[in-house]
Structures are given as C-alpha cells and as structure tokens.
Design an enzyme around this catalytic site. Structure first.
Site, mmCIF file in Angstrom:
data_model
loop_
_atom_site.group_PDB
_atom_site.id
_atom_site.type_symbol
_atom_site.label_atom_id
_atom_site.label_comp_id
_atom_site.label_asym_id
_atom_site.label_seq_id
_atom_site.Cartn_x
_atom_site.Cartn_y
_atom_site.Cartn_z
ATOM 1 N N GLU A 1 -34.932 -54.197 143.917
ATOM 2 C CA GLU A 1 -33.472 -54.403 143.926
ATOM 3 C C GLU A 1 -33.034 -55.411 144.978
ATOM 4 O OE1 GLU A 1 -31.656 -53.456 141.664
ATOM 5 O OE2 GLU A 1 -32.968 -51.971 140.760
HETATM 6 C C1 LIG Z 1 -42.436 -50.303 141.786
HETATM 7 C C2 LIG Z 1 -41.553 -51.443 141.398
HETATM 8 C C3 LIG Z 1 -40.539 -51.236 140.468
HETATM 9 C C4 LIG Z 1 -39.758 -52.307 140.045
HETATM 10 N N1 LIG Z 1 -38.842 -52.114 139.045
HETATM 11 C C5 LIG Z 1 -38.244 -53.200 138.483
HETATM 12 C C6 LIG Z 1 -37.437 -53.063 137.322
HETATM 13 O O1 LIG Z 1 -37.231 -51.967 136.812
HETATM 14 N N2 LIG Z 1 -36.895 -54.185 136.775
HETATM 15 C C7 LIG Z 1 -37.101 -55.424 137.306
HETATM 16 O O2 LIG Z 1 -36.586 -56.396 136.765
HETATM 17 N N3 LIG Z 1 -37.862 -55.592 138.423
HETATM 18 C C8 LIG Z 1 -38.438 -54.508 139.013
HETATM 19 N N4 LIG Z 1 -39.229 -54.650 140.120
HETATM 20 C C9 LIG Z 1 -39.428 -55.998 140.666
HETATM 21 C C10 LIG Z 1 -38.777 -56.177 142.007
HETATM 22 O O3 LIG Z 1 -37.384 -56.225 141.875
HETATM 23 C C11 LIG Z 1 -39.391 -57.437 142.632
HETATM 24 O O4 LIG Z 1 -40.711 -57.071 143.022
HETATM 25 C C12 LIG Z 1 -38.597 -57.948 143.805
HETATM 26 O O5 LIG Z 1 -37.375 -58.466 143.373
HETATM 27 C C13 LIG Z 1 -39.351 -59.042 144.571
HETATM 28 O O6 LIG Z 1 -39.847 -60.001 143.707
HETATM 29 P P1 LIG Z 1 -41.392 -60.423 143.827
HETATM 30 O O7 LIG Z 1 -42.206 -59.210 143.764
HETATM 31 O O8 LIG Z 1 -41.641 -61.474 142.818
HETATM 32 O O9 LIG Z 1 -41.528 -61.019 145.275
HETATM 33 P P2 LIG Z 1 -41.141 -62.485 145.738
HETATM 34 O O10 LIG Z 1 -39.810 -62.865 145.209
HETATM 35 O O11 LIG Z 1 -42.285 -63.383 145.468
HETATM 36 O O12 LIG Z 1 -41.004 -62.267 147.303
HETATM 37 C C14 LIG Z 1 -42.130 -62.083 148.159
HETATM 38 C C15 LIG Z 1 -41.654 -62.143 149.611
HETATM 39 O O13 LIG Z 1 -41.018 -63.404 149.875
HETATM 40 C C16 LIG Z 1 -39.699 -63.203 150.353
HETATM 41 N N5 LIG Z 1 -38.829 -64.234 149.802
HETATM 42 C C17 LIG Z 1 -38.740 -64.655 148.529
HETATM 43 N N6 LIG Z 1 -37.806 -65.605 148.408
HETATM 44 C C18 LIG Z 1 -37.264 -65.769 149.628
HETATM 45 C C19 LIG Z 1 -36.247 -66.621 150.151
HETATM 46 N N7 LIG Z 1 -35.552 -67.452 149.373
HETATM 47 N N8 LIG Z 1 -35.963 -66.535 151.465
HETATM 48 C C20 LIG Z 1 -36.617 -65.666 152.263
HETATM 49 N N9 LIG Z 1 -37.593 -64.858 151.820
HETATM 50 C C21 LIG Z 1 -37.917 -64.897 150.525
HETATM 51 C C22 LIG Z 1 -39.293 -61.820 149.874
HETATM 52 O O14 LIG Z 1 -38.294 -61.250 150.709
HETATM 53 C C23 LIG Z 1 -40.618 -61.070 149.936
HETATM 54 O O15 LIG Z 1 -40.826 -60.585 151.229
HETATM 55 C C24 LIG Z 1 -39.972 -53.585 140.605
HETATM 56 C C25 LIG Z 1 -40.951 -53.773 141.581
HETATM 57 C C26 LIG Z 1 -41.744 -52.724 141.967
HETATM 58 C C27 LIG Z 1 -42.826 -52.954 142.987
#
Ligand SMILES: Cc1cc2nc3c(=O)[nH]c(=O)nc-3n(C[C@H](O)[C@H](O)[C@H](O)COP(=O)(O)OP(=O)(O)OC[C@H]3O[C@@H](n4cnc5c(N)ncnc54)[C@H](O)[C@@H]3O)c2cc1C
Length: 600
Positions: free
Chosen positions: A441
């Site tokens: 989220e």
């Molecule tokens: C158990 C679980 C349930 C989930 N459920 C859902 C769901 O129901 N529906 C859905 O759509 N998604 C879901 N998600 C996805 C979740 O919302 C994403 O994992 C989350 O938004 C982060 O995206 P990412 O994993 O691609 O990480 P990334 O976006 O790659 O981020 C990795 C790191 O980089 C940092 N970062 C990225 N961009 C920036 C920036 N511009 N500036 C500073 N820091 C940055 C982040 O803060 C993080 O620390 C779920 C994830 C998990 C693990």
C-alpha cells in the site's frame, strides 16, 4: 481479559477520548446509540475469537496450495469468511437502501481491530472485498453495482486490487497492462499482475478483480491509467455465473508472513479473451483506485497497530507469569524469584510496546472519526475540514503503526526471551505478519515523499493549520491540569522544534530545491508521526487525568494510571529523538543524498 484488545482501552478511546456517541447526532447515524455500537463490537469480538483466532497459527503453517489447476486453503478460512459475511460487516458502512447498517467508520474500525488482532491473513479476504465493493459503489455504473455489489456484500464473491506488475511497483505510472475497446462496450485486458492478494482461492464462487490498465492510445504516465472490473467468472444478466474469464493463476508466492492470504501472480488475457468492464471514465483509474488505497492505507495502519497490540498482550501475559531472577538489591539465592514483569528493563519494553500500539490504535480510530465527520456532518465547513485533515494524516496513519507495530513485536519477542523465538509462542508469527505493513500500500519511503512533497502543502497548508489548532486545544487543556503540566510543556518544546523544521523545509521547497528538501523525507515522516502520536497521548492523558478524579474503582484507577505513564513514556523517551531529527532536516544533511552508488 480478551487476548485481542483490552476492552477498557477500546471503551476509553471510543467513548471518552473520541466521543463516539456524538456521531449519532448526524442524520446518517441517528438510529444508532451506544447499545447498537456495543452490540456490533461484541459480535465482532466473539466471531474473531471463535472463528479467526483459533486457526491463525494453522493458516501460517499450512499455506494455501496450488496444484496447477486449483488452489486449496484450509477449511477454517471458509468457515471464518462465512461467519464474517453473516454479520453484515462487509456492507456495514453503507446506507440502508444499499443493504448496509449506516455504521460509523469509527465503530467499524473498532470492529475490524478484533479481526486484525485475531488473524490478519484470514481478515485480509473480507477487508479487500469491502474495499473493492466501496470503489464499485462510489464509481461504478448502476448495472455494475447491481451485478457485483449484492454478491460481494453477502459473501458469494470476493474482491481484489490488482495494481502491481512484475516490473512496476511503486511507480504505477509505468504500468503496461493493456485494455482494448470492444464493440459491445467491454474491453480485452492483457498483461500480468504480481503479488495480488486473494487473487485466487477456493473460498468464494467468484472473484472480482479491480485491475489498473492502460487503454490503447492513452496518455503516458499516471494520466493514462483506467480501472476495470475483471471477474474470474463472467456473469449472466440474472447474476448467475457464466463462463470462466481468461484470468489464469500463474502461481502462488511464498511469504515470510501473512501466509494464510494467497499472494498470486495472475495472467490476464493469455488466450486474448479476458473481458473487463471500465469503471467510470477512461484515464481516471488511479484517482478511483486511490479511494480504495486510502481506505486500504488506514486499514494497513490498523493492521500494524493490532498485530502489535496482540504481541503486546501476549508478552504482558508472559511477563506476569514467568518467574526469573531477583531484584538488583536482593542477594538471597533462596528467595522466591520475581516474575519478569517486575524487572525495570522488562517494564521498559512493555511500556514502549504499549505506547506504540495504543497510540497507533488511537490514531486509526481518530482517522476513522474524520471519515465520519467528512461523510456525515451537515455543517459543510466541518465536513470539508475533516477531509482536508484526513488527507494530511493518511500517510502517517499508514506509516506510524506499520513501522512501530513490528518494532513492538520485536520487543515482544525480547520479553519472551528464548520462548519468543520459537514457534510454540505466537509472537514470532506476529512479527513476520506485521513486517509486511511498511511494504505494501505504498512503501514507507513512498509515504514519506507523499507527505513532505505533497500533503503538507496541499490546500495552501490548510491541513497543517487544522492539525495545529487541534494540537493547541489539547495543549491548552493539559496545561491546566497540574499533574500534566510538565509533560505538556515538554510536548510544547517539541512542537516548536517541529514547526521550525516545517518552515525550513517549506522555504527550501519554495526556492525550488526539491531534491535537497526531500532528501531526508523518511526522517520527516518519523518526526511528524511522533508529533501526532505524542499529541494523541497528551489527549489521552488529559482525558485519563479528568476521569481519574471521578473514579474510585481500583481497577479503573490502575487502567488510567497506566495511560498516564505510557503518555509520559512516549513524550519523554520517544519524542526526544525529534531534536536530532530536526537537526538533520534543518541542516539539509546530505550524507545519503551525496553518497555515490559506486561507493557501496
Ligand atoms: C504480501 C504482499 C501483498 C501485496 N498485495 C498486493 C495487492 O493485493 N495488490 C497489488 O496491486 N499489490 C500488492 N502488493 C505489492 C506491493 O504494493 C508492492 O510490493 C509495493 O508497492 C512495492 O513495490 P515493489 O515491490 O515493486 O518495490 P519497488 O517499487 O521496487 O521498491 C523497492 C524499494 O525502493 C524504494 N523506492 C521505489 N521507488 C522509490 C522512489 N521513487 N523514491 C524513493 N524510494 C523508492 C521503495 O520504497 C522500496 O524500499 C503486495 C505485496 C506484498 C509483499
């Protein structure tokens, strides 16, 4: 006492601190009174204890399985879902005409607190479903509402939110899932989504995915994203199930915690035959989804708070019953050992947990109260101000509990010593479950950028002014109580430091030095979280001190004394860090900003 929430705490917060009964003065809630509120709270507690709590550990040990054809979850999850749906909680917030109970959000939040504490993974299914239903209710066509809402409210269909893709997480503007218009007004959806919670399961007969996708030719970035209803099974005009839609489960993901909720990779349109239905207008999908996400963010905050709360109660119970060691002044090896709750360092760990989790619960209930004023208050100005303040506070409601909840669970493990580290005790699972909350989220980092880069200055800084007016009112009242004067004065000092920091950051942003101003946004998020939670602790202390004078039951006095001590702990111990944070922020410290990637 309930293993899930201290009933005295909930009563104190709802009726003493946030005056829930006052909400019944709004027309929307006028049929309710304290008896109806207590009735639904009691029902929630019973169902959470009888049908959610007992299989919390089992669902963790026996993750859902996918055999390449279908998913199997343990039967207890279906049973819990059925009982939850029967309470009417899925639609409780909606109007009577829509099959709801017109229940205030604050009471609904308190009901949800029981489920989150009992079993966050199983609670995930109904919570996602009601959030998805709320989006359809707010933005869907009459036909979409008639088709999907009744079965979502009565538990036949569940809902999901499908935003994330394998290559697109935080940066949703880059998403690539495609939507192609068809002659019949529907769309063909094609793309892959990842991490979709509840994306497949054997609990409900149908699953309603809310999918973000880009219509061919749409503008690039967030302005070209639309929102679609994509059911697992298509439906006939009479609402019965028709053929299977082209949504395929590519696989389940295996997680650290929250194992009872399926985490899925979904392929939409592998056979070029995935049908989706546009919600509202094209290219406005992200703003619609934000309705769900804002609600979900408060829900994530509640999850952080309540998993932390459960760990706190478990560790408190353990500490009260575990004899070990003697007082530092007692040298008699034959004397009876103390229960560890008597050791000052254990008290420190319990107080820290108490201050994080009870403060976080207060924040979530306060946010829900703002929703009630925004939606129910006849006075347009009050309603709009509640909305502005809620907007400002949402990143904090999401982030403080989800960051400090796992910290509370970490301390709970420490209180249990070796027992905390083994799976026979529930606190290690609490930690694993809670560790998700700063990630989904909108990650912690993304929330901090949203707060400092946007929310602080929205509506010309009106949210800040509204917050400060409320903080000042609490301070004024607390300063008049001799027992709180020192605490209130210390809070006032921190508040001044915070305001100076906000001014310095605002000036930097006005000068256009965005990168420098936002470089330490996570520090600011933490600092402001502490200010807000400190304010709520002062408010609780103020109410506790007033109530203390009127109560003569020893049990009540002990409860209130505990509130006063936790307020003192938070303001004296936790808020001290604000000075260091202010120093980093106002000097625009560049340690992280100037670090070169090659130097790692
Ligand atoms: C158990 C679980 C349930 C989930 N459920 C859902 C769901 O129901 N529906 C859905 O759509 N998604 C879901 N998600 C996805 C979740 O919302 C994403 O994992 C989350 O938004 C982060 O995206 P990412 O994993 O691609 O990480 P990334 O976006 O790659 O981020 C990795 C790191 O980089 C940092 N970062 C990225 N961009 C920036 C920036 N511009 N500036 C500073 N820091 C940055 C982040 O803060 C993080 O620390 C779920 C994830 C998990 C693990």
């Amino acid at each position: 006492m309930s293993k899930l929430v201290n009933p005295k705490d909930l009563e104190f917060l709802l009726y003493r601190v946030f005056n829930a009964e006052q909400l019944t003065e709004f027309e929307r809630y006028q049929d309710h009174d304290r008896t109806t509120f207590d009735g639904i709270l009691k029902t929630s507690e019973r169902i959470a204890e009888d049908f959610f709590l007992p299989h919390n550990a089992k669902a963790d040990e026996h993750e859902p399985q996918f055999d390449g054809d279908k998913v199997t979850t343990i039967p207890e999850v279906k049973e819990a879902w059925k009982h939850f749906a029967e309470t009417g909680l899925m639609s409780a917030r909606h109007q009577y005409d829509d099959g709801g109970m017109q229940l205030p959000s604050m009471i609904h939040m308190a009901c949800n607190a029981y489920f989150m504490a009992a079993n966050p993974s199983t609670a995930g299914y109904p919570f996602l479903t009601s959030a998805a239903a709320n989006v359809i209710h707010a933005f869907g066509s009459e036909q979409q509402k008639a088709t999907f809402l009744p079965p979502m409210f009565d538990g036949r269909f569940s809902g999901t939110m499908a935003l994330t893709e394998p290559d697109v997480g935080s940066s949703l503007g880059d998403l690539t899932t495609k939507a192609t218009p068809q002659d019949d007004g529907s769309y063909r959806i094609k793309g892959q989504k990842m991490y979709i919670s509840g994306g497949d399961q054997d609990i409900t007969e149908n699953i309603v995915h809310l999918v973000l996708a880009r219509i061919e030719g749409a503008p690039v970035g967030v302005k070209g994203i639309s929102l679609f209803i994509v059911p697992k099974f298509l439906t006939n005009a009479d609402g019965s199930l028709a053929e299977r839609n082209d949504v395929q489960l590519a696989g389940l993901l295996h997680k650290m915690g929250y194992r009872g909720t399926t985490s899925t990779v979904l392929n939409f349109g592998e056979q070029d035959n995935c049908r989706g239905y546009l919600i509202g207008e094209a290219n406005k999908g992200l703003s619609y989804m934000f309705k769900m996400m804002n609600e979900a963010r408060i829900g994530v905050g509640l999850g952080g708070a309540m998993i932390g709360y459960r760990g706190y109660l478990e560790s408190l119970d353990y500490a009260r019953n575990r004899p070990q060691g003697r007082s530092v002044t007692n040298r008699d090896p034959l004397s009876k050992p103390l229960n560890i709750v008597e050791h000052t360092d254990v008290k420190r760990m319990l107080l820290a947990q108490k201050s994080y989790v009870e403060g976080s619960l207060a924040l979530c209930l306060y946010a829900a109260r703002l929703v009630d004023v925004q939606e129910g208050c006849d006075d347009e100005q009050q309603a709009s101000e509640a909305g502005v303040l809620l907007d400002l506070l949402t990143p904090i409601v999401k982030s403080f509990p989800s960051y400090y909840g796992p910290r509370a669970n970490d301390l709970a493990i420490q209180v249990l010593g070796g027992s905390g580290y083994i799976r026979e005790y529930p606190v290690e699972q609490c930690y694993r479950d809670n560790r998700l909350n700063p990630i989904h989220e909108g990650t912690h980092g993304i929330q901090s950028l949203d707060l400092l880069g946007r929310k602080m200055w929205q509506h010309n800084g009106k949210g800040q002014q509204l917050l400060m007016a409320r903080v000042q009112a609490t301070l004024k009242s607390a300063l008049q109580q001799p027992s709180l004067k020192a605490m209130a004065e210390l809070y006032q000092q921190h508040l001044n430091t915070f305001m100076q920091t906000v001014m310095a950051l605002g000036q930097k942003l006005q000068q256009g030095e965005v990168e420098t101003a936002l470089a330490n946004s996570a520090v600011f998020l933490d600092m402001m979280g502490k200010m807000v939670i400190g304010w709520l602790w002062l408010e609780m202390a103020d109410k506790a001190a007033q109530q203390f004078k009127d109560s003569d039951a020893a049990e009540d006095q002990q409860f209130l004394a505990g509130k006063l001590q936790a307020a003192q702990y938070f303001i004296r111990w936790e808020m001290g860090e604000i000075n260091h944070q202010a120093q980093l922020l106002t000097s625009f410290d560049e340690t992280c900003l100037s670090m070169q990637t090659e130097w790692f």
